[in-house]
Design a protein around this motif. Structure first.
Motif, PDB file in Angstrom:
ATOM      1  N   TYR A 294      56.363  97.634  86.480  1.00 42.45           N
ATOM      2  CA  TYR A 294      57.562  97.971  85.726  1.00 42.45           C
ATOM      3  C   TYR A 294      57.129  98.805  84.522  1.00 42.45           C
ATOM      4  CZ  TYR A 294      59.688  93.796  87.962  1.00 42.45           C
ATOM      5  OH  TYR A 294      60.157  92.853  88.831  1.00 42.45           O
ATOM      6  N   ALA A 295      57.825  99.885  84.238  1.00 40.44           N
ATOM      7  CA  ALA A 295      57.540 100.695  83.051  1.00 40.44           C
ATOM      8  C   ALA A 295      58.826 101.360  82.578  1.00 40.44           C
ATOM      9  CB  ALA A 295      56.477 101.747  83.353  1.00 40.44           C
ATOM     10  N   ILE A 296      58.910 101.591  81.275  1.00 39.22           N
ATOM     11  CA  ILE A 296      60.087 102.199  80.656  1.00 39.22           C
ATOM     12  C   ILE A 296      59.665 103.540  80.055  1.00 39.22           C
ATOM     13  CG2 ILE A 296      61.889 101.942  78.908  1.00 39.22           C
ATOM     14  CD1 ILE A 296      61.436  98.901  79.065  1.00 39.22           C
ATOM     15  N   PRO A 297      60.149 104.659  80.591  1.00 42.69           N
ATOM     16  CA  PRO A 297      59.765 105.967  80.046  1.00 42.69           C
ATOM     17  C   PRO A 297      60.115 106.094  78.567  1.00 42.69           C
ATOM     18  CG  PRO A 297      60.823 106.233  82.178  1.00 42.69           C
ATOM     19  CD  PRO A 297      61.018 104.800  81.770  1.00 42.69           C
ATOM     20  N   SER A 298      59.304 106.846  77.853  1.00 38.55           N
ATOM     21  CA  SER A 298      59.511 107.000  76.408  1.00 38.55           C
ATOM     22  C   SER A 298      60.818 107.707  76.072  1.00 38.55           C
ATOM     23  CB  SER A 298      58.332 107.763  75.793  1.00 38.55           C
ATOM     24  OG  SER A 298      58.197 109.043  76.387  1.00 38.55           O
ATOM     25  N   ASN A 299      61.386 108.468  77.031  1.00 42.81           N
ATOM     26  CA  ASN A 299      62.652 109.155  76.757  1.00 42.81           C
ATOM     27  C   ASN A 299      63.846 108.436  77.377  1.00 42.81           C
ATOM     28  OD1 ASN A 299      62.252 109.737  79.455  1.00 42.81           O
ATOM     29  ND2 ASN A 299      62.701 111.931  79.265  1.00 42.81           N
ATOM     30  N   ALA A 300      63.671 107.160  77.743  1.00 44.94           N
ATOM     31  CA  ALA A 300      64.772 106.393  78.331  1.00 44.94           C
ATOM     32  C   ALA A 300      65.955 106.321  77.371  1.00 44.94           C
ATOM     33  CB  ALA A 300      64.299 104.988  78.680  1.00 44.94           C
TER      34      ALA A 300
END
Length: 390
Positions: A301-307
């Motif tokens: 699981y990862a959350i992009p920095s521009n989410a």
């Protein structure tokens, strides 16, 4: 979701996409033939650069801040779990799918904005190194301890120090699947089995650079991620000796075995387990882990920095880690998850194929695929191009 104008984020070097795990339940897929003009391109290491978004290192508030823009392999979460998340939090899950890590990164580089993505370990390392991922505050997730407190490996994995930007989603290893009704009940327990005379002309290997170069490396006693030119020369010659026996390169081992296209195939453990739900007679199939070693990997699981909606993404991760949802996803996907208390669920699922089990001990064998230097990755690309061209 429509792409936005590309940002000034550091760019990953993206090769031609390779198929992997796409549309596992979509029915029989056409395998890549040996006679086609197959090409690949460079797979260089992530370039360095400034942090893309100034708030990407700040702690994320775990709250609904919009619908969830979701980017994953096709059909890789139980639809009932996604529907449950939508119902509980009053949001929509806006889905997009990729068919390779390279395809995922191409979309990120094009400026597309997603709230949750699922990179494999080496790609998670690249994204984190390029400041492309938000920090994940484990203390704000009620269920993170079910991973970090039970699987010490993932508390500080090689690809993401202290799991600052990721939590693991699935685990898997690579072996050989075969049809016992075509070539017999027993194989030799070695990567040499892909050269089995009874399977000649009905053998597939995965359409995946690292997996194919990796099994040949293990067969020869070499490092699974070697970039040494001499090593790669030996690996290439070994694989070229297999080419006359191959029917094709395909990552759809699931359907190739079910429909009889393959008598034998290189396969991911999770795909073999998923096949159990479709096979009328699971005893027809076998799966083995080679004595020379099995590559292991994990999705994250990862959350992009521009989410746009990182708060909703944090809620989603915590929701996915609830025991009841972990169980549903394991039974749906066929892939184990490193979540404490889920082990019996997976063991029951793969009882006919105990070789599919992936444990914390398997992770310690250091058989993950690692990132190399730009020159090293180019050398691996060149070897793969030669193997595909035959």
């Amino acid at each position: 979701m429509s792409p936005e104008a590309p940002s000034s984020q550091p760019q990953l070097t993206v090769p031609t996409p390779l198929s992997r795990r796409s549309l596992l339940r979509a029915g029989a897929a056409t395998a890549a033939g040996l006679g086609l003009g197959l090409t690949t391109a460079g797979c260089g290491f992530l370039s360095s650069g400034p942090t893309a978004d100034s708030d990407s290192q700040e702690s994320i508030d775990v709250k609904v801040d919009g619908d969830l823009v979701y980017f994953n392999w096709a059909d890789f979460v139980d639809p009932a779990v996604l529907a449950g998340f939508e119902g509980e939090y009053g949001v929509k899950v806006i889905q997009s799918n990729f068919d390779s890590m390279e395809g995922m990164v191409a979309k990120l580089n094009a400026g597309n904005r997603y709230d949750i993505i699922f990179p494999t370990a080496k790609w998670a390392q690249r994204l984190a190194a390029g400041n492309r991922l938000h920090r994940i505050d484990h203390g704000k997730l009620k269920n993170a301890e079910s991973i970090l407190g039970q699987y010490a490996y993932f508390a500080d994995p090689w690809y993401d120090s202290d799991s600052r930007h990721t939590l693991p989603f699935t685990m898997y290893k690579t072996g050989i699947g075969w049809r016992k009704d075509k070539i017999g009940d027993d194989l030799g327990g070695s990567w040499d089995d892909l050269w089995n005379a009874r399977a000649k002309g009905r053998v597939f290997v995965l359409d995946d650079r690292d997996e194919v170069l990796g099994f040949a490396a293990l067969k020869l006693g070499l490092d699974v991620s070697t970039t040494d030119v001499d090593d790669l020369g030996r690996i290439t010659e070994t694989l070229l000796s297999l080419r006359p026996r191959l029917r094709g390169f395909s990552s759809d081992s699931y359907n190739n075995l079910l429909n009889g296209n393959a008598a034998m195939t290189q396969a991911w453990s999770g795909d073999m387990a998923a096949m159990l739900s479709q096979a009328k007679d699971p005893s027809v199939f076998g799966f083995e882990i080679a004595k020379e070693g099995a590559p292991v990997n994990s999705d994250c699981y990862a959350i992009p920095s521009n989410a746009r909606h990182p708060g909703t993404a944090m809620l989603f991760i915590d929701y996915m880690l609830r025991p009841e949802n972990v169980k549903k996803n394991i039974e749906y996907l066929g892939y184990p998850m490193p979540v404490g208390g889920s082990e019996d669920t997976y063991a029951a699922l793969v009882e006919p194929f105990p070789e599919c089990l992936v444990s914390a001990e398997d992770l310690k064998d250091d058989l993950y695929f690692r990132n190399g230097t730009t020159k090293g990755e180019q050398a691996r690309d060149s070897a793969w191009t030669r193997v595909k061209a035959g």
